[in-house]
Design an enzyme around this catalytic site. Structure first.
Site, PDB file in Angstrom:
ATOM      1  N   HIS A 257       0.848  -1.374  -0.032  1.00 55.05           N
ATOM      2  CA  HIS A 257       0.116   0.220   0.143  1.00 55.05           C
ATOM      3  C   HIS A 257       0.789   1.344   0.129  1.00 55.05           C
ATOM      4  O   HIS A 257       1.897   1.505  -0.650  1.00 55.05           O
ATOM      5  CB  HIS A 257      -0.856  -0.118   1.005  1.00 55.05           C
ATOM      6  CG  HIS A 257      -2.118   0.796   1.438  1.00 55.05           C
ATOM      7  ND1 HIS A 257      -2.485   1.598   0.166  1.00 55.05           N
ATOM      8  CD2 HIS A 257      -2.902   1.438   2.486  1.00 55.05           C
ATOM      9  CE1 HIS A 257      -3.503   2.426   0.667  1.00 55.05           C
ATOM     10  NE2 HIS A 257      -3.490   2.299   2.334  1.00 55.05           N
ATOM     11  N   HIS A 296      -2.405  -2.356  -9.617  1.00 53.02           N
ATOM     12  CA  HIS A 296      -3.520  -1.702  -8.553  1.00 53.02           C
ATOM     13  C   HIS A 296      -4.534  -2.517  -8.764  1.00 53.02           C
ATOM     14  O   HIS A 296      -4.971  -3.207  -9.483  1.00 53.02           O
ATOM     15  CB  HIS A 296      -3.738  -0.182  -8.995  1.00 53.02           C
ATOM     16  CG  HIS A 296      -4.517   0.558  -7.965  1.00 53.02           C
ATOM     17  ND1 HIS A 296      -5.668   0.468  -7.622  1.00 53.02           N
ATOM     18  CD2 HIS A 296      -3.902   1.384  -6.982  1.00 53.02           C
ATOM     19  CE1 HIS A 296      -6.160   1.317  -6.679  1.00 53.02           C
ATOM     20  NE2 HIS A 296      -4.854   1.868  -6.228  1.00 53.02           N
ATOM     21  N   ASP A 352       2.367   5.750  -6.370  1.00 47.48           N
ATOM     22  CA  ASP A 352       3.607   5.599  -5.576  1.00 47.48           C
ATOM     23  C   ASP A 352       4.966   5.592  -6.383  1.00 47.48           C
ATOM     24  O   ASP A 352       6.072   5.548  -5.921  1.00 47.48           O
ATOM     25  CB  ASP A 352       3.709   4.247  -4.661  1.00 47.48           C
ATOM     26  CG  ASP A 352       2.726   4.420  -3.809  1.00 47.48           C
ATOM     27  OD1 ASP A 352       2.458   5.556  -2.946  1.00 47.48           O
ATOM     28  OD2 ASP A 352       1.670   3.581  -3.130  1.00 47.48           O
TER      29      ASP A 352
HETATM   30  N1  ACO Z   1       4.540  -6.282 -10.511  1.00 44.94           N
HETATM   31  C1  ACO Z   1       4.630  -7.411 -11.149  1.00 44.94           C
HETATM   32  N2  ACO Z   1       3.530  -8.080 -11.164  1.00 44.94           N
HETATM   33  C2  ACO Z   1       2.433  -7.815 -10.639  1.00 44.94           C
HETATM   34  C3  ACO Z   1       2.343  -6.574  -9.937  1.00 44.94           C
HETATM   35  C4  ACO Z   1       3.480  -5.781  -9.947  1.00 44.94           C
HETATM   36  N3  ACO Z   1       3.810  -4.591  -9.308  1.00 44.94           N
HETATM   37  N4  ACO Z   1       1.247  -6.158  -9.366  1.00 44.94           N
HETATM   38  C5  ACO Z   1       0.354  -7.135  -9.834  1.00 44.94           C
HETATM   39  N5  ACO Z   1       0.974  -8.024 -10.712  1.00 44.94           N
HETATM   40  C6  ACO Z   1       0.684  -9.430 -10.805  1.00 44.94           C
HETATM   41  C7  ACO Z   1       0.481 -10.588  -9.986  1.00 44.94           C
HETATM   42  O1  ACO Z   1       1.718 -11.010  -9.821  1.00 44.94           O
HETATM   43  C8  ACO Z   1      -0.542 -11.223 -10.360  1.00 44.94           C
HETATM   44  O2  ACO Z   1      -0.063 -12.066 -11.487  1.00 44.94           O
HETATM   45  P1  ACO Z   1      -0.431 -13.568 -11.764  1.00 44.94           P
HETATM   46  O3  ACO Z   1      -1.973 -13.418 -12.042  1.00 44.94           O
HETATM   47  O4  ACO Z   1       0.236 -14.062 -12.794  1.00 44.94           O
HETATM   48  O5  ACO Z   1      -0.227 -14.309 -10.432  1.00 44.94           O
HETATM   49  C9  ACO Z   1      -1.263 -10.210 -10.983  1.00 44.94           C
HETATM   50  O6  ACO Z   1      -0.730  -9.071 -11.394  1.00 44.94           O
HETATM   51  C10 ACO Z   1      -2.415  -9.646  -9.995  1.00 44.94           C
HETATM   52  O7  ACO Z   1      -1.775  -9.424  -8.737  1.00 44.94           O
HETATM   53  P2  ACO Z   1      -2.344  -9.291  -7.495  1.00 44.94           P
HETATM   54  O8  ACO Z   1      -1.390  -8.947  -6.393  1.00 44.94           O
HETATM   55  O9  ACO Z   1      -3.348 -10.540  -7.251  1.00 44.94           O
HETATM   56  O10 ACO Z   1      -3.357  -8.152  -7.663  1.00 44.94           O
HETATM   57  P3  ACO Z   1      -3.902  -6.974  -6.472  1.00 44.94           P
HETATM   58  O11 ACO Z   1      -5.226  -6.711  -6.842  1.00 44.94           O
HETATM   59  O12 ACO Z   1      -3.655  -7.891  -5.151  1.00 44.94           O
HETATM   60  O13 ACO Z   1      -2.764  -6.277  -6.648  1.00 44.94           O
HETATM   61  C11 ACO Z   1      -1.425  -4.393  -5.622  1.00 44.94           C
HETATM   62  C12 ACO Z   1      -2.715  -4.842  -6.202  1.00 44.94           C
HETATM   63  C13 ACO Z   1      -0.885  -5.222  -4.325  1.00 44.94           C
HETATM   64  C14 ACO Z   1      -1.083  -3.063  -5.399  1.00 44.94           C
HETATM   65  C15 ACO Z   1      -0.378  -5.232  -6.492  1.00 44.94           C
HETATM   66  O14 ACO Z   1      -0.500  -4.630  -7.935  1.00 44.94           O
HETATM   67  C16 ACO Z   1       1.098  -5.037  -5.834  1.00 44.94           C
HETATM   68  O15 ACO Z   1       1.533  -5.772  -5.219  1.00 44.94           O
HETATM   69  N6  ACO Z   1       1.868  -3.924  -6.488  1.00 44.94           N
HETATM   70  C17 ACO Z   1       3.027  -3.552  -5.967  1.00 44.94           C
HETATM   71  C18 ACO Z   1       2.894  -2.836  -4.737  1.00 44.94           C
HETATM   72  C19 ACO Z   1       2.409  -1.451  -4.840  1.00 44.94           C
HETATM   73  O16 ACO Z   1       2.693  -0.501  -5.638  1.00 44.94           O
HETATM   74  N7  ACO Z   1       1.661  -0.961  -4.098  1.00 44.94           N
HETATM   75  C20 ACO Z   1       0.953   0.167  -4.309  1.00 44.94           C
HETATM   76  C21 ACO Z   1      -0.349   0.207  -4.414  1.00 44.94           C
HETATM   77  S1  ACO Z   1      -1.154   2.027  -4.658  1.00 44.94           S
HETATM   78  C22 ACO Z   1      -1.507   2.361  -2.977  1.00 44.94           C
HETATM   79  O17 ACO Z   1      -1.784   1.451  -2.430  1.00 44.94           O
HETATM   80  C23 ACO Z   1      -1.246   3.752  -2.619  1.00 44.94           C
END
Ligand code: ACO
Length: 415
Positions: A257, A296, A352
């Site tokens: 987050h 996201h 971010d």
């Molecule tokens: N880098 C690489 N792959 C990613 C990323 C990333 N940043 N984000 C998602 N994915 C991929 C996952 O590996 C997953 O792949 P799969 O289906 O092959 O397993 C798919 O995309 C879905 O990802 P989830 O983590 O299940 O999706 P979720 O909706 O939970 O993700 C999240 C949201 C937690 C923000 C995620 O994108 C992430 O971890 N990003 C990196 C951390 C980040 O930047 N957080 C800030 C978010 S904005 C905020 O909170 C202010």
């Protein structure tokens, strides 16, 4: 009364309860596990709808962010953090008199009680600023005789106090960890300028103030994100606003987050040069490592906040060669990630990714990036907690139990 009597009492109750509650799980649940028939689990509550709101709207498909009907681009261009906070809290843009009254309160509330500074001074300099922020807000709650008056009127006042003080606390933390004395706020400065002043001890130039103000506006609210939801959950038990905000801070700290802004900068530093982007990303993919600052839960289009912060990062990067190098790495990484994951998984930079580059170019320490987020998001946390409080219902979801239901207790000597 003896311990033996208590033991016997509990035993009697247990035997009686076992007799009375024997049988199949409640109707509507399957017999093996506590699993409501026809229930589906949305992991991470994805897509779950918990309430209605008039505060803000995120359209993930289009990449829209709207506060009280107003587009975030308009607000970033024309508003100020003070005005935007008023808008989120009260539902309309303030008149001149209303804004003046709101500003007067912020000026008065910005000054921190000495006891809070003493608490911060007693903490190790190595503590993470987000932990210190939570500690200080908790201390503020303990010092406020009115904290447990759970009325919308009182909680609104606490929301304004916390909006003012979050910046003062973050400013003090930034200085104390560098062995510098906190700086008192200046009543003639805006919230953004004061915040920079309380961190650096120097009144900021107009451009830095404008950038910080725009960033605070863009981070102020964002739907039912994890920290807002956390704040609302705690507040829904009729806990006090300070406790609710402490919980929100804890949630924001995590790297999935708000903590992603700090983590994203570390990644750029780790990559080291634009030429290393491709091999770094290939290795990260092979290791199933996430690229911080990308992806996201709601946006499946370009994050509108990053649309503004990206070009600002480009501008401020020109300040020095180190910032320019990090920016060059960032745009190379964005290109690579979008090329590989944009079409397939709808992964784009989020707020971010570029905010950290901006703060870094402004010489703000990396560990302070997430507290800056909190200085802004306090507006959304409190506005939404207050809106929910007006028609409160305790948040209380359920989990499906998949463990055994008839295990025997083995005394410790037999284990
Ligand atoms: N880098 C690489 N792959 C990613 C990323 C990333 N940043 N984000 C998602 N994915 C991929 C996952 O590996 C997953 O792949 P799969 O289906 O092959 O397993 C798919 O995309 C879905 O990802 P989830 O983590 O299940 O999706 P979720 O909706 O939970 O993700 C999240 C949201 C937690 C923000 C995620 O994108 C992430 O971890 N990003 C990196 C951390 C980040 O930047 N957080 C800030 C978010 S904005 C905020 O909170 C202010």
């Amino acid at each position: 009364m003896t311990k033996v009597e208590i033991d016997e009492l509990i035993k009697r109750v247990a035997v009686k309860a076992a007799l009375e509650t024997e049988g199949e799980p409640e109707p509507g649940l399957t017999s093996e596990i506590n699993w409501p028939v026809n229930a589906t689990i949305n992991r991470g509550l994805e897509g779950a709808i918990s309430n209605t709101t008039k505060i803000g709207y995120v359209n993930g498909a289009k990449g829209w962010l709207i506060y009280r009907g107003l587009n975030c681009f308009d607000l970033a261009e024309k508003s100020s953090f003070e005005e935007t906070t008023y808008l989120l809290l009260y539902g309309h843009l303030p008149s001149r008199a209303e804004l003046q009254g709101f500003n007067d309160k912020l000026i008065a509330y910005r000054i921190l009680p000495d006891a809070v500074l003493d608490v911060l001074k007693a903490m190790p300099k190595t503590s993470h600023p987000m932990s210190l922020l939570a500690t200080a807000v908790s201390a503020l709650g303990s010092l406020d005789d009115e904290a447990d008056d759970i009325s919308v009127t009182n909680e609104t006042e606490i929301a304004i106090k916390l909006t003012a003080r979050m910046a003062s606390i973050a400013g003090a933390i930034s200085r104390l960890r560098r062995n510098k004395e906190p700086v008192n706020p200046d009543p003639d400065l805006t919230h953004a300028a004061n915040f920079l002043y309380m961190m650096t001890g120097t009144k900021p130039d107009e451009a830095s103030e404008r950038i910080m103000d725009a960033s605070l506006i863009l981070h102020a609210d964002h739907g039912m994100n994890a920290s807002t939801f956390t704040t609302m959950v705690v507040n829904s038990s009729l806990s006090d606003m300070y406790s609710s905000v402490v919980a929100g801070i804890g949630s924001l700290k995590g790297s999935l987050h708000g903590g992603a802004n700090e983590a994203a900068l570390y990644i750029l530093e780790e990559i080291g040069s634009p030429e290393n982007v491709k091999p770094w990303f290939e290795k990260a993919r092979a290791e199933k490592r996430k690229v911080m600052g990308f992806g996201h839960r709601v946006y499946k289009a370009y994050d509108p906040r990053a649309r503004i912060l990206g070009p600002i990062a480009e501008l401020v990067a020109q300040k020095n060669s180190e910032s320019q190098k990090l920016y060059n790495i960032a745009i190379a990484l964005e290109k690579e990630v979008i090329e590989v994951l944009g079409a397939e998984k709808k992964i784009f930079p989020n707020v971010d990714f570029y905010s950290g580059l901006i703060y870094n170019a402004m010489s703000i320490q990396t560990v302070m990036f997430t507290p800056i987020f909190a200085v802004s998001r306090i507006a959304g946390w409190t506005a939404r907690a207050l809106e929910y409080l007006e028609d409160n219902r305790l948040f209380r979801p359920r989990a499906v139990y998949t463990g055994p239901i008839k295990a025997e207790y083995t005394p410790i000597q037999d284990r």
